[in-house]
Write an enzyme that holds these catalytic residues in place. Structure first.
Site, PDB file in Angstrom:
ATOM      1  N   MET A  26      24.545  66.639  68.938  1.00 56.95           N
ATOM      2  CA  MET A  26      24.322  65.264  68.157  1.00 56.95           C
ATOM      3  C   MET A  26      25.650  64.785  67.869  1.00 56.95           C
ATOM      4  O   MET A  26      25.496  63.884  66.863  1.00 56.95           O
ATOM      5  CB  MET A  26      23.312  65.300  67.425  1.00 56.95           C
ATOM      6  CG  MET A  26      22.106  65.238  68.171  1.00 56.95           C
ATOM      7  SD  MET A  26      20.321  64.656  67.606  1.00 56.95           S
ATOM      8  CE  MET A  26      20.420  65.484  66.046  1.00 56.95           C
ATOM      9  N   HIS A  30      30.765  71.038  63.356  1.00 56.65           N
ATOM     10  CA  HIS A  30      31.255  72.051  62.642  1.00 56.65           C
ATOM     11  C   HIS A  30      31.395  73.046  63.431  1.00 56.65           C
ATOM     12  O   HIS A  30      31.343  73.072  64.571  1.00 56.65           O
ATOM     13  CB  HIS A  30      30.084  72.225  61.683  1.00 56.65           C
ATOM     14  CG  HIS A  30      28.788  72.607  62.087  1.00 56.65           C
ATOM     15  ND1 HIS A  30      28.434  73.603  62.579  1.00 56.65           N
ATOM     16  CD2 HIS A  30      27.594  71.784  62.189  1.00 56.65           C
ATOM     17  CE1 HIS A  30      27.134  73.623  63.169  1.00 56.65           C
ATOM     18  NE2 HIS A  30      26.555  72.652  62.607  1.00 56.65           N
ATOM     19  N   HIS A  33      29.232  74.564  66.221  1.00 55.68           N
ATOM     20  CA  HIS A  33      29.307  73.967  67.480  1.00 55.68           C
ATOM     21  C   HIS A  33      30.600  74.437  68.234  1.00 55.68           C
ATOM     22  O   HIS A  33      30.566  74.537  69.349  1.00 55.68           O
ATOM     23  CB  HIS A  33      29.374  72.494  67.355  1.00 55.68           C
ATOM     24  CG  HIS A  33      28.300  71.804  66.897  1.00 55.68           C
ATOM     25  ND1 HIS A  33      28.343  70.972  65.450  1.00 55.68           N
ATOM     26  CD2 HIS A  33      26.765  71.493  67.178  1.00 55.68           C
ATOM     27  CE1 HIS A  33      27.002  70.513  65.403  1.00 55.68           C
ATOM     28  NE2 HIS A  33      26.209  70.808  66.116  1.00 55.68           N
ATOM     29  N   GLN A  57      13.653  62.165  69.040  1.00 54.69           N
ATOM     30  CA  GLN A  57      13.593  63.412  68.144  1.00 54.69           C
ATOM     31  C   GLN A  57      13.578  63.208  66.520  1.00 54.69           C
ATOM     32  O   GLN A  57      13.218  64.038  65.935  1.00 54.69           O
ATOM     33  CB  GLN A  57      14.319  64.587  68.729  1.00 54.69           C
ATOM     34  CG  GLN A  57      15.711  64.445  67.906  1.00 54.69           C
ATOM     35  CD  GLN A  57      16.764  65.573  68.697  1.00 54.69           C
ATOM     36  OE1 GLN A  57      17.029  65.384  69.854  1.00 54.69           O
ATOM     37  NE2 GLN A  57      17.415  66.480  67.670  1.00 54.69           N
ATOM     38  N   GLY A 144      22.595  76.994  69.394  1.00 52.26           N
ATOM     39  CA  GLY A 144      22.608  77.690  68.162  1.00 52.26           C
ATOM     40  C   GLY A 144      21.077  78.385  67.849  1.00 52.26           C
ATOM     41  O   GLY A 144      20.159  77.731  67.965  1.00 52.26           O
ATOM     42  N   LYS A 146      20.273  78.645  64.832  1.00 53.17           N
ATOM     43  CA  LYS A 146      19.531  78.036  63.555  1.00 53.17           C
ATOM     44  C   LYS A 146      18.269  77.121  64.078  1.00 53.17           C
ATOM     45  O   LYS A 146      17.439  77.341  63.150  1.00 53.17           O
ATOM     46  CB  LYS A 146      20.679  77.320  62.849  1.00 53.17           C
ATOM     47  CG  LYS A 146      20.190  76.782  61.462  1.00 53.17           C
ATOM     48  CD  LYS A 146      21.063  75.813  60.921  1.00 53.17           C
ATOM     49  CE  LYS A 146      21.177  74.524  61.479  1.00 53.17           C
ATOM     50  NZ  LYS A 146      20.156  73.755  61.205  1.00 53.17           N
ATOM     51  N   SER A 182      25.361  73.359  59.366  1.00 54.99           N
ATOM     52  CA  SER A 182      24.598  72.217  59.898  1.00 54.99           C
ATOM     53  C   SER A 182      25.231  70.818  59.383  1.00 54.99           C
ATOM     54  O   SER A 182      25.891  70.765  58.342  1.00 54.99           O
ATOM     55  CB  SER A 182      23.167  72.164  59.076  1.00 54.99           C
ATOM     56  OG  SER A 182      22.447  71.252  59.232  1.00 54.99           O
TER      57      SER A 182
HETATM   58  O1  PAF Z   1      20.062  70.928  68.355  1.00 52.33           O
HETATM   59  C1  PAF Z   1      20.515  69.431  68.610  1.00 52.33           C
HETATM   60  O2  PAF Z   1      21.656  69.164  67.926  1.00 52.33           O
HETATM   61  C2  PAF Z   1      19.766  68.451  69.272  1.00 52.33           C
HETATM   62  O3  PAF Z   1      18.299  68.734  68.830  1.00 52.33           O
HETATM   63  C3  PAF Z   1      19.951  68.550  70.869  1.00 52.33           C
HETATM   64  C4  PAF Z   1      19.554  70.122  71.286  1.00 52.33           C
HETATM   65  C5  PAF Z   1      21.471  68.253  71.252  1.00 52.33           C
HETATM   66  C6  PAF Z   1      18.966  67.718  71.404  1.00 52.33           C
HETATM   67  O4  PAF Z   1      19.386  66.311  70.938  1.00 52.33           O
END
Ligand code: PAF
Length: 274
Positions: A26, A30, A33, A57, A144, A146, A182
Protein backbone atom coordinates in the site's frame (compact mmCIF):
# COMPACT_ATOMS: atom_id res chain seq x y z
CA UNK A 1 12.06 1.12 -13.39
CA UNK A 2 8.94 1.42 -15.51
CA UNK A 3 5.87 2.91 -13.79
CA UNK A 4 2.42 2.07 -15.10
CA UNK A 5 -0.93 3.26 -13.83
CA UNK A 6 -3.39 1.30 -15.98
CA UNK A 7 -4.17 -2.39 -16.36
CA UNK A 8 -3.82 -2.04 -20.16
CA UNK A 9 -0.27 -0.64 -19.88
CA UNK A 10 0.62 -3.28 -17.32
CA UNK A 11 -0.58 -6.11 -19.60
CA UNK A 12 1.31 -4.62 -22.53
CA UNK A 13 4.53 -4.56 -20.53
CA UNK A 14 4.04 -8.07 -19.10
CA UNK A 15 3.80 -9.66 -22.55
CA UNK A 16 7.55 -10.24 -22.80
CA UNK A 17 7.78 -12.05 -19.44
CA UNK A 18 6.79 -15.48 -18.21
CA UNK A 19 7.36 -15.33 -14.47
CA UNK A 20 6.59 -12.03 -12.77
CA UNK A 21 7.52 -12.01 -9.07
CA UNK A 22 5.25 -9.54 -7.34
CA UNK A 23 5.34 -7.56 -4.09
CA UNK A 24 1.90 -6.07 -3.35
CA UNK A 25 2.01 -3.02 -1.05
CA UNK A 26 0.00 0.00 0.00
CA UNK A 27 3.05 2.25 -0.39
CA UNK A 28 4.75 4.37 2.28
CA UNK A 29 7.54 1.85 1.92
CA UNK A 30 10.07 0.91 4.58
CA UNK A 31 13.06 -1.43 4.74
CA UNK A 32 10.75 -4.46 5.19
CA UNK A 33 9.07 -3.84 1.83
CA UNK A 34 12.44 -3.32 0.15
CA UNK A 35 13.68 -6.63 1.57
CA UNK A 36 10.65 -8.26 -0.10
CA UNK A 37 11.60 -6.64 -3.41
CA UNK A 38 15.19 -7.87 -3.10
CA UNK A 39 13.95 -11.37 -2.20
CA UNK A 40 11.65 -11.30 -5.25
CA UNK A 41 14.50 -10.59 -7.68
CA UNK A 42 15.87 -14.15 -8.05
CA UNK A 43 12.36 -15.68 -8.14
CA UNK A 44 11.17 -14.42 -11.50
CA UNK A 45 12.13 -12.83 -14.79
CA UNK A 46 10.50 -9.53 -13.81
CA UNK A 47 10.29 -7.93 -10.37
CA UNK A 48 7.00 -6.10 -9.96
CA UNK A 49 5.73 -3.99 -7.05
CA UNK A 50 2.21 -2.71 -6.68
CA UNK A 51 1.15 0.34 -4.70
CA UNK A 52 -2.54 0.72 -4.00
CA UNK A 53 -4.25 1.96 -0.84
CA UNK A 54 -7.22 -0.38 -0.84
CA UNK A 55 -10.34 1.28 0.53
CA UNK A 56 -12.10 -2.12 0.81
CA UNK A 57 -9.88 -3.26 3.66
CA UNK A 58 -10.37 -0.18 5.85
CA UNK A 59 -13.21 0.03 8.36
CA UNK A 60 -15.35 3.19 8.52
CA UNK A 61 -13.39 4.49 11.55
CA UNK A 62 -9.97 3.52 10.23
CA UNK A 63 -7.23 5.60 8.63
CA UNK A 64 -8.00 5.29 4.88
CA UNK A 65 -8.00 9.05 4.28
CA UNK A 66 -4.94 9.76 6.39
CA UNK A 67 -2.94 6.71 5.24
CA UNK A 68 0.37 8.18 4.00
CA UNK A 69 0.66 8.42 0.22
CA UNK A 70 4.32 8.91 -0.67
CA UNK A 71 4.57 7.80 -4.29
CA UNK A 72 7.65 9.80 -5.27
CA UNK A 73 9.78 8.61 -2.35
CA UNK A 74 8.46 5.05 -2.82
CA UNK A 75 9.50 5.05 -6.50
CA UNK A 76 13.06 6.10 -5.65
CA UNK A 77 13.34 3.35 -3.03
CA UNK A 78 11.87 0.67 -5.30
CA UNK A 79 14.23 1.60 -8.09
CA UNK A 80 17.23 1.41 -5.73
CA UNK A 81 16.07 -2.03 -4.53
CA UNK A 82 16.03 -3.33 -8.11
CA UNK A 83 12.31 -3.29 -8.89
CA UNK A 84 11.68 -3.44 -12.65
CA UNK A 85 8.05 -2.43 -12.85
CA UNK A 86 5.67 -0.56 -10.56
CA UNK A 87 1.92 -0.87 -10.98
CA UNK A 88 0.30 2.06 -9.16
CA UNK A 89 -3.34 2.24 -10.28
CA UNK A 90 -5.82 4.92 -9.22
CA UNK A 91 -8.97 3.85 -7.42
CA UNK A 92 -11.00 4.50 -10.58
CA UNK A 93 -8.65 2.22 -12.51
CA UNK A 94 -8.76 -0.73 -10.11
CA UNK A 95 -12.39 -0.29 -9.11
CA UNK A 96 -14.03 1.30 -12.18
CA UNK A 97 -17.38 0.14 -10.83
CA UNK A 98 -18.20 -0.59 -7.21
CA UNK A 99 -16.53 -3.96 -6.53
CA UNK A 100 -19.69 -6.05 -6.33
CA UNK A 101 -17.89 -9.41 -6.61
CA UNK A 102 -15.78 -9.95 -3.52
CA UNK A 103 -13.82 -12.80 -1.99
CA UNK A 104 -15.23 -13.91 1.34
CA UNK A 105 -12.54 -15.85 3.17
CA UNK A 106 -13.26 -18.90 5.31
CA UNK A 107 -14.74 -17.52 8.56
CA UNK A 108 -12.80 -20.19 10.49
CA UNK A 109 -9.61 -18.40 9.45
CA UNK A 110 -10.78 -14.84 9.06
CA UNK A 111 -13.32 -14.07 11.77
CA UNK A 112 -10.99 -14.22 14.77
CA UNK A 113 -7.91 -12.27 15.91
CA UNK A 114 -7.54 -9.44 13.34
CA UNK A 115 -10.89 -10.30 11.76
CA UNK A 116 -12.65 -9.94 15.10
CA UNK A 117 -11.31 -6.44 15.64
CA UNK A 118 -11.38 -5.38 11.98
CA UNK A 119 -14.60 -6.81 10.52
CA UNK A 120 -14.43 -7.07 6.73
CA UNK A 121 -10.67 -6.52 6.68
CA UNK A 122 -9.74 -9.90 5.21
CA UNK A 123 -12.55 -9.77 2.67
CA UNK A 124 -11.09 -6.46 1.46
CA UNK A 125 -7.56 -7.86 1.45
CA UNK A 126 -8.50 -11.06 -0.40
CA UNK A 127 -10.53 -9.18 -2.99
CA UNK A 128 -7.72 -6.77 -3.84
CA UNK A 129 -4.97 -9.40 -3.68
CA UNK A 130 -6.91 -11.67 -6.05
CA UNK A 131 -7.29 -8.73 -8.42
CA UNK A 132 -3.66 -7.60 -8.15
CA UNK A 133 -2.38 -11.14 -8.73
CA UNK A 134 -4.63 -11.43 -11.78
CA UNK A 135 -3.55 -8.03 -13.16
CA UNK A 136 0.16 -8.68 -12.64
CA UNK A 137 -0.02 -12.35 -13.74
CA UNK A 138 2.11 -13.12 -10.71
CA UNK A 139 3.85 -16.49 -10.59
CA UNK A 140 5.40 -15.68 -7.21
CA UNK A 141 4.07 -13.18 -4.69
CA UNK A 142 5.79 -12.10 -1.50
CA UNK A 143 4.21 -10.94 1.75
CA UNK A 144 5.71 -10.04 5.12
CA UNK A 145 5.09 -12.35 8.08
CA UNK A 146 4.19 -9.37 10.28
CA UNK A 147 0.69 -9.78 8.86
CA UNK A 148 0.71 -13.47 9.79
CA UNK A 149 -3.01 -14.14 9.51
CA UNK A 150 -3.17 -12.22 6.22
CA UNK A 151 -0.37 -14.38 4.78
CA UNK A 152 -2.13 -17.55 5.89
CA UNK A 153 -5.48 -16.51 4.44
CA UNK A 154 -3.88 -15.51 1.12
CA UNK A 155 -2.16 -18.91 0.96
CA UNK A 156 -5.48 -20.67 1.53
CA UNK A 157 -7.25 -18.47 -1.04
CA UNK A 158 -4.66 -19.18 -3.72
CA UNK A 159 -4.83 -22.90 -3.00
CA UNK A 160 -8.65 -23.03 -3.05
CA UNK A 161 -8.88 -21.08 -6.31
CA UNK A 162 -6.00 -23.12 -7.84
CA UNK A 163 -4.21 -19.91 -8.78
CA UNK A 164 -0.85 -20.48 -10.50
CA UNK A 165 1.17 -18.48 -8.00
CA UNK A 166 3.58 -19.37 -5.19
CA UNK A 167 2.93 -17.38 -2.04
CA UNK A 168 6.14 -16.63 -0.18
CA UNK A 169 6.27 -15.36 3.39
CA UNK A 170 9.22 -13.24 4.40
CA UNK A 171 10.55 -12.69 7.93
CA UNK A 172 9.52 -9.49 9.66
CA UNK A 173 12.01 -6.66 9.46
CA UNK A 174 12.66 -5.08 12.85
CA UNK A 175 14.13 -1.87 14.21
CA UNK A 176 17.16 -2.25 16.49
CA UNK A 177 14.92 -2.38 19.61
CA UNK A 178 12.71 -5.13 18.16
CA UNK A 179 9.78 -3.03 16.89
CA UNK A 180 8.37 -4.60 13.72
CA UNK A 181 8.65 -2.22 10.79
CA UNK A 182 5.28 -0.88 9.72
CA UNK A 183 3.97 2.07 7.78
CA UNK A 184 1.85 2.89 10.82
CA UNK A 185 4.94 3.38 13.03
CA UNK A 186 5.11 6.83 11.45
CA UNK A 187 1.99 7.78 13.43
CA UNK A 188 3.84 7.37 16.76
CA UNK A 189 5.04 10.42 18.73
CA UNK A 190 8.69 10.35 19.89
CA UNK A 191 7.50 9.34 23.35
CA UNK A 192 5.32 6.54 22.01
CA UNK A 193 8.08 5.36 19.68
CA UNK A 194 10.38 5.01 22.69
CA UNK A 195 8.06 2.42 24.23
CA UNK A 196 6.66 0.86 21.04
CA UNK A 197 8.94 -2.20 21.22
CA UNK A 198 7.06 -3.31 24.36
CA UNK A 199 4.64 -5.28 22.18
CA UNK A 200 7.53 -7.27 20.74
CA UNK A 201 9.07 -7.72 24.21
CA UNK A 202 5.79 -8.99 25.65
CA UNK A 203 5.39 -11.51 22.80
CA UNK A 204 9.03 -12.50 23.13
CA UNK A 205 8.60 -13.18 26.86
CA UNK A 206 5.56 -15.30 26.07
CA UNK A 207 7.48 -17.26 23.41
CA UNK A 208 10.39 -17.81 25.79
CA UNK A 209 8.08 -19.22 28.47
CA UNK A 210 6.53 -21.63 25.96
CA UNK A 211 10.00 -22.68 24.79
CA UNK A 212 10.92 -23.29 28.43
CA UNK A 213 8.04 -25.76 28.67
CA UNK A 214 5.18 -23.74 30.15
CA UNK A 215 1.82 -24.97 28.91
CA UNK A 216 -0.58 -22.59 30.68
CA UNK A 217 -1.15 -20.59 27.50
CA UNK A 218 -4.10 -18.55 28.76
CA UNK A 219 -2.11 -17.40 31.77
CA UNK A 220 0.84 -16.44 29.55
CA UNK A 221 -1.47 -14.53 27.20
CA UNK A 222 -3.04 -12.71 30.16
CA UNK A 223 0.38 -11.85 31.58
CA UNK A 224 1.46 -10.32 28.27
CA UNK A 225 -1.79 -8.32 28.03
CA UNK A 226 -1.28 -7.14 31.62
CA UNK A 227 2.30 -6.02 30.84
CA UNK A 228 0.92 -3.92 28.00
CA UNK A 229 -1.97 -2.52 30.04
CA UNK A 230 0.34 -1.54 32.90
CA UNK A 231 2.37 0.55 30.45
CA UNK A 232 -0.76 2.35 29.21
CA UNK A 233 -1.46 0.30 26.09
CA UNK A 234 -4.89 -1.06 25.13
CA UNK A 235 -4.34 -4.63 23.97
CA UNK A 236 -6.90 -6.25 21.66
CA UNK A 237 -5.43 -9.73 21.99
CA UNK A 238 -2.35 -11.79 22.70
CA UNK A 239 -2.89 -15.34 21.47
CA UNK A 240 -0.77 -18.47 21.26
CA UNK A 241 -1.98 -20.41 18.24
CA UNK A 242 -0.77 -23.10 15.90
CA UNK A 243 1.16 -21.86 12.89
CA UNK A 244 -0.77 -23.75 10.22
CA UNK A 245 -4.17 -22.07 10.70
CA UNK A 246 -3.96 -19.86 13.83
CA UNK A 247 -6.45 -22.13 15.61
CA UNK A 248 -6.13 -23.25 19.23
CA UNK A 249 -3.10 -25.54 19.39
CA UNK A 250 -2.94 -29.27 20.01
CA UNK A 251 0.15 -30.81 21.65
CA UNK A 252 3.00 -31.03 19.15
CA UNK A 253 1.79 -28.28 16.81
CA UNK A 254 4.36 -25.63 15.80
CA UNK A 255 3.20 -22.44 17.53
CA UNK A 256 3.06 -18.72 16.93
CA UNK A 257 2.24 -15.98 19.42
CA UNK A 258 0.29 -13.10 17.91
CA UNK A 259 -0.59 -9.75 19.42
CA UNK A 260 -2.38 -6.49 18.62
CA UNK A 261 -2.51 -3.45 20.84
CA UNK A 262 -3.16 0.26 20.64
CA UNK A 263 -0.65 2.80 21.84
CA UNK A 264 -2.58 6.07 21.88
CA UNK A 265 -4.55 5.98 18.65
CA UNK A 266 -2.04 3.82 16.77
CA UNK A 267 -2.80 0.13 16.51
CA UNK A 268 0.26 -2.11 16.20
CA UNK A 269 0.39 -5.84 15.46
CA UNK A 270 3.23 -8.31 15.70
CA UNK A 271 3.90 -12.03 16.09
CA UNK A 272 6.70 -14.49 16.73
CA UNK A 273 6.96 -18.06 15.58
CA UNK A 274 7.94 -20.19 18.55
O1 PAF B 1 -0.21 -5.91 3.62
C1 PAF B 1 -0.58 -4.98 2.88
O2 PAF B 1 0.14 -3.99 2.66
C2 PAF B 1 -1.96 -5.04 2.23
O3 PAF B 1 -2.88 -5.66 3.06
C3 PAF B 1 -1.94 -5.69 0.84
C4 PAF B 1 -1.53 -7.15 0.92
C5 PAF B 1 -1.00 -4.94 -0.09
C6 PAF B 1 -3.35 -5.65 0.23
O4 PAF B 1 -3.80 -4.33 0.10
Amino acid sequence: MRIVHTVADLRQHLRAFRHPAVVPTMGNLHAGHLALVRAAKPLGDLTVATIFVNRLQFGPKEDFDSYPRTLQADCAQLEAAGCDLLFAPSEAELYPQPQAFTVRPDPALADMLEGQYRPGFFQGVCTVVLKLLACTQARSALFGKKDYQQLLIIRHMVRQFAMPVDIIGHDTHREADGLAMSSRNGYLSAEQRAQAALLWRALHACAQSVRAGQTGFIELENQAMQTLRSAGWTPDYVAIRRQSDVQAPQPGNPLVVLGAARLGSTRLIDNLEI
